[in-house]
Scaffold this active site. Structure first.
Site, PDB file in Angstrom:
ATOM      1  N   GLU A  68      37.302  38.379  42.393  1.00  0.00           N
ATOM      2  CA  GLU A  68      37.466  38.835  41.021  1.00  0.00           C
ATOM      3  C   GLU A  68      38.805  38.351  40.464  1.00  0.00           C
ATOM      4  O   GLU A  68      39.853  38.678  41.033  1.00  0.00           O
ATOM      5  CB  GLU A  68      37.392  40.367  40.959  1.00  0.00           C
ATOM      6  CG  GLU A  68      36.028  40.916  41.367  1.00  0.00           C
ATOM      7  CD  GLU A  68      35.918  42.436  41.266  1.00  0.00           C
ATOM      8  OE1 GLU A  68      36.934  43.083  40.904  1.00  0.00           O
ATOM      9  OE2 GLU A  68      34.834  42.972  41.540  1.00  0.00           O
TER      10      GLU A  68
ATOM     11  N   ARG B 243      31.335  47.772  45.856  1.00  0.00           N
ATOM     12  CA  ARG B 243      32.357  46.781  46.188  1.00  0.00           C
ATOM     13  C   ARG B 243      31.693  45.418  46.364  1.00  0.00           C
ATOM     14  O   ARG B 243      30.614  45.309  46.954  1.00  0.00           O
ATOM     15  CB  ARG B 243      33.089  47.149  47.486  1.00  0.00           C
ATOM     16  CG  ARG B 243      34.011  48.359  47.364  1.00  0.00           C
ATOM     17  CD  ARG B 243      35.247  48.041  46.517  1.00  0.00           C
ATOM     18  NE  ARG B 243      36.186  49.152  46.459  1.00  0.00           N
ATOM     19  CZ  ARG B 243      36.175  50.101  45.535  1.00  0.00           C
ATOM     20  NH1 ARG B 243      35.224  50.091  44.592  1.00  0.00           N
ATOM     21  NH2 ARG B 243      37.085  51.064  45.531  1.00  0.00           N
TER      22      ARG B 243
ATOM     23  N   HIS C 241      33.406  44.473  36.558  1.00  0.00           N
ATOM     24  CA  HIS C 241      34.025  45.609  37.267  1.00  0.00           C
ATOM     25  C   HIS C 241      34.437  46.699  36.269  1.00  0.00           C
ATOM     26  O   HIS C 241      35.604  47.084  36.159  1.00  0.00           O
ATOM     27  CB  HIS C 241      35.230  45.148  38.079  1.00  0.00           C
ATOM     28  CG  HIS C 241      35.535  46.070  39.232  1.00  0.00           C
ATOM     29  ND1 HIS C 241      36.122  45.643  40.390  1.00  0.00           N
ATOM     30  CD2 HIS C 241      35.328  47.403  39.401  1.00  0.00           C
ATOM     31  CE1 HIS C 241      36.263  46.661  41.221  1.00  0.00           C
ATOM     32  NE2 HIS C 241      35.791  47.751  40.633  1.00  0.00           N
TER      33      HIS C 241
END
Length: 530
Positions: free
Chosen positions: A260, A231, A281
């Site tokens: 993000e 994370r 990601h």
């Protein structure tokens, strides 16, 4: 059961539902929020991904809705509170992408160690160089894994196959789990000191946010490599950039970011840094993972239809109304002591024992056990822990759970006790209900008498005159107001235990001042839900 699917979901999962004669599946993609609200009332279940926002308005329109299935890990797009209020179960698929995340960790690590990305760009540009891209082998290196959940465990197994030495920091797993994976359980400072490569695999919460900052980088070896496929925000990104620029860290591989898409100057500099290997990601972005999460949530819907436990329920499902009314106050008590002891006990629990004494022991106390267990574990795993999956997660973490009932009790009509056994000792906390509210009546071997509050400070020390006054003065200097105080001791001049309830949380700087002033044997700030 009528099921609506509002986002792209693998056909492999939907096939499970389509083959069941009890289920009718409608795929309705790219509906506007207004169109979905107009149609949702006809359905019992909805399957979504991140493209659909299941907000309060949609849930209120879903008058027949019984289950929301999120085909993925994150449930940020679902209003959990609104669903719970309406008795709608929310499930996700937290393990379907486990293998994908573990493999991506090694994809990034190997790319970093063997300079794959820069060598690829160099060769494609028409150049031919080898010496600038000399890399590092994994064999013989020490890998430090922070967090030994499902992904961390898979990373550990793969690291052992690469003939790496593996050290692990995770205060919430048992020594047995570490032994099962052939790794060594250490403290965080030791991991930082020993590891050639460090990778994190924890959830992002109050305890892990910013856990790798300037002080931690300082303790690392010179020339360390770091990886983050967990994370964004676990590493302090500004400190990471500084560590790369100073040469303390000679390479980093990140898949996740605190923002993000990344937009801040720090993130842009970090991503552009020549010593960084980066991806947007992609940890869960494999065809297999997408298939797995679809199958997982569809299996949850079938389990609901069959009346079976739901492994990945995010919120608390409905109990039998009669049982709930009787047990609800005691569930709050079990949850409180579980949450309380989770912040006080030593790391690496191996056994948890719940004891129910008094009239309460005449009833089935299973709801209390799983409620207390969920509160105990919920801070310390990447999965949401609730009444449905608490026992399963404890088993996966290598924690033995025992429940004991006895109608005998000394001072109170009902007492709930929780004993936590760890390699360094045993901790016990017990509580009862007073006027329908939880009250703590025992901690370790001390008799206590206080109501748990949102903010507390727990200390033990060798009893001497004037110490309570010093503590009060230091808290006052820090602007912390004391609400209540409970003092327990067994003899004059012996060990004493004091619990303060405060109007605000006691910060680390104030704890350090108190520690320096009175030299306590133990001191910890505790925060409980309101």
């Amino acid at each position: 059961m009528k099921v609506i699917v509002t986002d792209e979901v693998s056909d492999s999962g939907l096939q499970l539902l389509e083959e069941d004669p009890r289920v009718s599946v409608d795929v309705r993609l790219k509906l506007s929020a207004e169109e979905l609200r107009a149609q949702i009332g006809a359905y019992d279940a909805i399957i979504t991904r991140s493209g659909t926002r299941v907000d309060r308005a949609l849930l209120e329109a879903g008058e027949n809705l019984k289950i929301v299935a999120r085909a993925g890990v994150g449930v940020d797009s679902v209003d959990i509170d609104a669903a719970s209020e309406r008795g709608i179960i929310v499930v996700n698929a937290p393990t379907g992408n486990t293998n994908s995340a573990a493999e991506h960790t090694f994809a990034l690590l190997l790319s970093l160690c063997r300079n794959v990305t820069v060598a690829n760009d160099n060769l494609k540009s028409g150049d031919w160089q080898r010496a600038p891209f000399t890399g590092h082998e994994l064999r013989g290196k020490t890998l430090g894994i922070i967090g030994m959940g499902k992904v961390g465990g898979r990373v550990a197994r793969r690291a052992r196959a690469f003939e790496m030495d593996v050290v692990v920091y995770d205060p919430y797993i048992s020594e047995k789990r570490a032994e099962d994976f052939g790794v060594r359980l250490v403290q965080l400072d030791d991991l930082l000191r020993l590891a050639d490569i460090i990778t994190v695999h924890t959830p992002l919460n109050e305890e892990t946010k910013g856990m790798i900052g300037p002080a931690q980088f300082e303790r690392m070896k010179d020339g360390v490599l770091i990886v983050n496929c967990a994370r964004g925000g676990i590493y302090v990104e500004e400190a990471t950039l500084q560590a790369l620029e100073s040469g303390k860290v000679i390479g980093a591989a990140f898949d996740v970011w605190s923002q993000e898409p990344p937009d801040s100057d720090t993130l842009k500099k970090l991503i552009a840094h020549p010593k960084m290997v980066v991806t947007p990601h992609l940890g869960a972005n494999t065809f297999e993972a997408q298939k797995n999460v679809a199958i997982d949530v569809c299996q949850e819907i079938l389990a609901y239809l069959d009346g079976k436990p739901l492994t990945n329920a995010i919120n608390i499902p409905r109990f039998d109304p009669d049982l709930m009314e009787h047990m609800k106050p005691f569930m709050a008590l079990a949850s409180t002591i579980g949450n309380f002891i989770s912040q006080l006990a030593p790391p690496n629990p191996r056994k948890v024992t719940f004891t129910y004494s008094g009239q309460l022991a005449r009833y089935d106390c299973t709801p209390l056990t799983v409620c207390g267990l969920a509160a105990l574990l919920n801070r310390h795993t990447e999965r949401e822990v609730n009444l449905v999956n608490a026992s399963l997660i404890a088993r996966e973490m290598g924690i033995e759970v025992e429940a004991v009932r006895t109608t005998e009790t000394e001072s109170y009509s009902n007492v709930v006790s929780l004993a936590l056994e760890t390699p360094t000792g045993k901790r016990v906390i017990a509580g009862t209900l007073f006027e329908g509210r939880p009250k703590i009546v025992k901690m370790r071997n001390f008799d206590t008498d206080f109501r748990p509050e949102e903010h507390m400070l727990v200390l033990s020390y060798q009893d001497r005159p004037g110490l309570i006054g010093k503590i009060g003065t230091l808290l006052g200097d820090a602007g912390v107001n004391i609400g209540n105080m409970n003092l327990g001791r067994r003899e004059k001049g012996g060990e004493a235990l004091v619990v303060f309830s405060t109007d605000s949380r006691v910060d680390e700087a104030t704890i350090a001042e108190i520690t320096a002033a009175i030299q306590p044997d133990y001191i910890r700030a505790v925060t409980l839900p309101k």
